[in-house]
Motif scaffolding. Structure first.
Motif, PDB file in Angstrom:
ATOM      1  N   LYS A 201      31.738 -12.553  51.897  1.00 15.89           N
ATOM      2  CA  LYS A 201      32.608 -11.545  51.282  1.00 15.89           C
ATOM      3  C   LYS A 201      32.218 -11.291  49.826  1.00 15.89           C
ATOM      4  CE  LYS A 201      36.714 -12.138  54.196  1.00 15.89           C
ATOM      5  NZ  LYS A 201      38.133 -12.568  54.245  1.00 15.89           N
ATOM      6  N   ARG A 202      31.854 -12.343  49.102  1.00 17.40           N
ATOM      7  CA  ARG A 202      31.388 -12.143  47.723  1.00 17.40           C
ATOM      8  C   ARG A 202      30.126 -11.280  47.717  1.00 17.40           C
ATOM      9  NH1 ARG A 202      33.050 -17.571  47.066  1.00 17.40           N
ATOM     10  NH2 ARG A 202      30.948 -18.336  47.511  1.00 17.40           N
TER      11      ARG A 202
ATOM     12  N   GLU B 296      32.059  -3.150  52.798  1.00 18.32           N
ATOM     13  CA  GLU B 296      33.418  -3.562  53.167  1.00 18.32           C
ATOM     14  C   GLU B 296      33.462  -5.078  53.261  1.00 18.32           C
ATOM     15  OE1 GLU B 296      36.780  -2.870  56.660  1.00 18.32           O
ATOM     16  OE2 GLU B 296      34.841  -1.827  56.752  1.00 18.32           O
ATOM     17  N   ALA B 297      34.328  -5.696  52.452  1.00 17.37           N
ATOM     18  CA  ALA B 297      34.366  -7.163  52.350  1.00 17.37           C
ATOM     19  C   ALA B 297      35.219  -7.745  53.470  1.00 17.37           C
ATOM     20  CB  ALA B 297      34.894  -7.587  50.983  1.00 17.37           C
ATOM     21  N   ASP B 298      34.662  -7.707  54.686  1.00 15.87           N
ATOM     22  CA  ASP B 298      35.391  -8.216  55.848  1.00 15.87           C
ATOM     23  C   ASP B 298      34.828  -9.534  56.364  1.00 15.87           C
ATOM     24  OD1 ASP B 298      32.997  -7.339  56.885  1.00 15.87           O
ATOM     25  OD2 ASP B 298      33.863  -5.760  58.144  1.00 15.87           O
ATOM     26  N   GLY B 299      33.751 -10.039  55.762  1.00 12.55           N
ATOM     27  CA  GLY B 299      33.163 -11.291  56.205  1.00 12.55           C
ATOM     28  C   GLY B 299      32.341 -11.186  57.469  1.00 12.55           C
TER      29      GLY B 299
ATOM     30  N   THR C  44      25.577  -5.040  56.361  1.00  9.05           N
ATOM     31  CA  THR C  44      25.461  -6.306  55.622  1.00  9.05           C
ATOM     32  C   THR C  44      24.131  -6.982  55.921  1.00  9.05           C
ATOM     33  OG1 THR C  44      27.869  -6.611  55.602  1.00  9.05           O
ATOM     34  CG2 THR C  44      26.505  -8.570  55.261  1.00  9.05           C
TER      35      THR C  44
ATOM     36  N   GLN D 175      29.224  -9.105  49.960  1.00  6.92           N
ATOM     37  CA  GLN D 175      29.577  -7.734  50.341  1.00  6.92           C
ATOM     38  C   GLN D 175      30.198  -6.976  49.179  1.00  6.92           C
ATOM     39  OE1 GLN D 175      31.996  -8.897  53.730  1.00  6.92           O
ATOM     40  NE2 GLN D 175      30.457  -8.133  55.189  1.00  6.92           N
ATOM     41  N   ARG D 176      31.056  -7.633  48.425  1.00  2.00           N
ATOM     42  CA  ARG D 176      31.665  -6.944  47.280  1.00  2.00           C
ATOM     43  C   ARG D 176      30.602  -6.573  46.256  1.00  2.00           C
ATOM     44  NH1 ARG D 176      36.107 -10.481  48.407  1.00  2.00           N
ATOM     45  NH2 ARG D 176      35.156 -12.147  47.164  1.00  2.00           N
TER      46      ARG D 176
ATOM     47  N   GLU E 193      32.195 -17.737  55.115  1.00  2.00           N
ATOM     48  CA  GLU E 193      32.884 -16.440  55.135  1.00  2.00           C
ATOM     49  C   GLU E 193      33.191 -15.963  53.719  1.00  2.00           C
ATOM     50  OE1 GLU E 193      37.072 -14.422  56.735  1.00  2.00           O
ATOM     51  OE2 GLU E 193      36.656 -16.555  57.066  1.00  2.00           O
ATOM     52  N   ALA E 194      33.674 -16.878  52.871  1.00  2.00           N
ATOM     53  CA  ALA E 194      33.973 -16.503  51.483  1.00  2.00           C
ATOM     54  C   ALA E 194      32.714 -16.060  50.753  1.00  2.00           C
ATOM     55  CB  ALA E 194      34.623 -17.684  50.752  1.00  2.00           C
TER      56      ALA E 194
ATOM     57  N   GLU F 170      35.186   1.621  49.979  1.00  2.00           N
ATOM     58  CA  GLU F 170      34.204   0.903  49.161  1.00  2.00           C
ATOM     59  C   GLU F 170      33.174   1.868  48.571  1.00  2.00           C
ATOM     60  OE1 GLU F 170      34.110  -2.157  48.107  1.00  2.00           O
ATOM     61  OE2 GLU F 170      35.930  -2.731  49.174  1.00  2.00           O
TER      62      GLU F 170
END
Length: 531
Positions: free
Chosen positions: A253-254, A262-265, A271, A256-257, A249-250, A442
């Motif tokens: 999110k990286r 949107e960094a929602d995992g 995505t 996505q950023r 998940e982390a 975003e």
């Protein structure tokens, strides 16, 4: 050269002391160079019209060095390395006359100068792709004397290194290009299958191992031996590789950023699409953004404001070395923010807003026709072209004619309470906004072309302080008066469009091509040169 003597007469005089061969090629070069552009003439004048390419070793070193341009996203074949070698053999080994030798010398020199030009300032003419291009500053010319010396010493790779843009973002893009090409050589990354349902943290799914592999290829996720789950009895068991765990998940999110998602995992439609862009396409993105950097990031001053349109951010590189950053809102795809280079001259506090014709026609007039009270709620005054106030009730709003709509100053003004201005043909500027909620998105292409800046009051005060302008932004705003506050010294500003950005850690961020400019530039960059 004798005063008043032409280049041909001078060459003949020189030839008399050099022998027939030297005099022949020199005289022929003088004759042919006279028909070339001024820079070619200057190059050979610096050399006293000596030929540059008689030595086969020099040609071999040059053609070898041309292949290093691949690391800059250029095509070495554009500069004819094979033809350079073949023509040299034909001219010198087959005993061609001095006319052919001089023609070859000019051809080789043109290839060298063209390659250096493209490396320093770009292969593609930006104005041919974007009619809104406005960059009045040209890169400095490289030294022809240095080029001539490099030819004689066969220092072509060193010459290319000297001409190559030296600014840090360009070097990071170049490193990123090498890295992604290496990924391509190793087979790229796996493609995730299309899904009806999003993949969420905590899910157990057959696609999770593939997602983990995809992120590991680009370094977002290290494949480590995970902590084993422990049953109450103390028995160790391996975790389920299909489980979407916290470490994955982390990493999502990286990712996505870095792609302005949107960094929602959650691996949803957007995505998944970003994950499935092939490595070849990412390589092309890096190449075309290196070209954009060659267009613009030359001769950078120590301090300047850099507006990154596609990245929705502004960076102010201050004289003390610090960098002030902020989020921005830019123009919608059909009202694009232009690329330009200018200098900030002044601020306007408590600005009025004269509504531009396009916004008036497409946005404001339809609302006024539905409800005349819109003018009072938005504090918009109706004026004649000379500035005389008009009665809104006496206007035929279906055919209002040449009226001016101007919004009064105040917190609800569309420009907010501060504007940062710089001369340009597009009438764009940096400004405040009452719509502060937009900065939390975003992707932020919502404006009509101008650039809204979060925390712009802080930026305005920094600009005044750093240019030794003794003014207080907050105090001027609190006065309620519309005022222009000049900077004691102008501050350079660059507004440009990058769909790939290298971070300070060297990692590349890939952005959506909101203005759909990438494909046109890529086609132009890959188009073979017509000699």
């Amino acid at each position: 050269m004798l005063l008043g003597a032409g280049p041909l007469a001078w060459a003949e005089q020189e030839a008399s002391g050099r022998g027939a061969d030297a005099g022949g090629i020199t005289g022929e070069l003088v004759r042919q160079v006279a028909e070339q552009d001024p820079r070619m003439q200057d190059f050979y004048a610096l050399r006293d019209y000596r030929p540059a390419w008689q030595d086969a070793d020099a040609v071999a070193a040059f053609t070898s060095a041309l292949h290093t341009l691949e690391s800059d996203g250029l095509h070495p074949q554009d500069y004819c390395p094979d033809e350079l070698r073949n023509r040299h053999r034909a001219v010198y080994e087959d005993g061609a006359d001095v006319e052919a030798q001089a023609q070859y010398d000019l051809f080789a020199t043109r290839q060298l100068l063209m390659a250096l030009d493209h490396l320093q300032r770009g292969k593609v003419d930006p104005e041919a792709l974007d009619t809104g291009w406005e960059v009045p500053v040209s890169p400095p010319e490289f030294s022809l004397a240095t080029v001539s010396g490099a030819v004689d010493q066969q220092r072509f790779e060193a010459l290319i290194s000297e001409v190559r843009p030296g600014f840090v973002p360009y070097q990071r893009l170049r490193s990123g290009l090498a890295r992604y090409r290496n990924i391509e050589k190793l087979g790229g990354w796996p493609r995730l299958p299309e899904r009806q349902q999003a993949l969420r943290p905590g899910d157990v799914d057959e696609d999770v191992p593939l997602l983990r592999e995809r992120l590991a290829v680009i370094g977002e996720l290290e494949i480590l031996i995970a902590d084993n789950d422990v049953f109450p009895g103390g028995e160790l068991v391996a975790p389920d590789p299909r489980r979407y765990d916290a470490s994955l998940e982390a990493a999502v999110k990286r990712f996505q950023r870095r792609h302005l998602l949107e960094a929602d995992g959650i691996v949803g439609r957007q995505t998944l699409a970003a994950l499935n862009v092939p490595v070849e396409r990412r390589i092309d993105q890096i190449r075309l953004n290196m070209e954009r950097a060659r267009w613009l990031l030359h001769g950078l001053p120590e301090s300047f404001v850099l507006v990154d349109i596609a990245g929705y951010r502004l960076s102010y590189y201050r004289p003390d070395g610090q960098i002030w950053r902020s989020r921005i809102v830019v123009g919608r795809p059909y009202r694009r923010t232009p690329s330009l280079r200018s200098e900030i001259t002044h601020l306007t506090v408590n600005p009025t807003w004269t509504i531009p014709p396009t916004i008036k026609r497409e946005d404001v007039l339809p609302k006024v026709r539905q409800d005349l009270g819109y003018l009072w709620r938005e504090r918009i005054q109706v004026l004649s072209p000379s500035g005389t106030p008009l009665d809104p009730w006496e206007i035929d709003w279906d055919n209002p004619g040449n009226i001016v709509l101007r919004q009064a100053p105040g917190p609800q003004n569309a420009l907010g309470q501060l504007v940062i201005r710089f001369p340009n043909d597009h009438m764009v500027y940096l400004h405040d906004t009452p719509a502060q909620d937009l900065f939390s998105r975003e992707q932020r292409a919502f404006s009509s072309g101008c650039i809204r800046v979060e925390n712009i009051r802080e930026l305005g005060q920094l600009l005044l302080d750093d240019t030794h302008s003794d003014h207080d932004v907050e105090g001027r705003i609190d006065s309620g008066e519309t005022q222009n506050v000049r900077l004691a010294n102008r501050m350079p500003i660059i507004i440009h469009y990058w769909t790939v950005n290298p971070g300070e850690d060297g990692e590349l961020s890939f952005r959506p091509d909101i203005y759909e400019r990438d494909d046109d530039l890529l086609r132009a960059l890959d188009r073979p040169l017509v000699l």
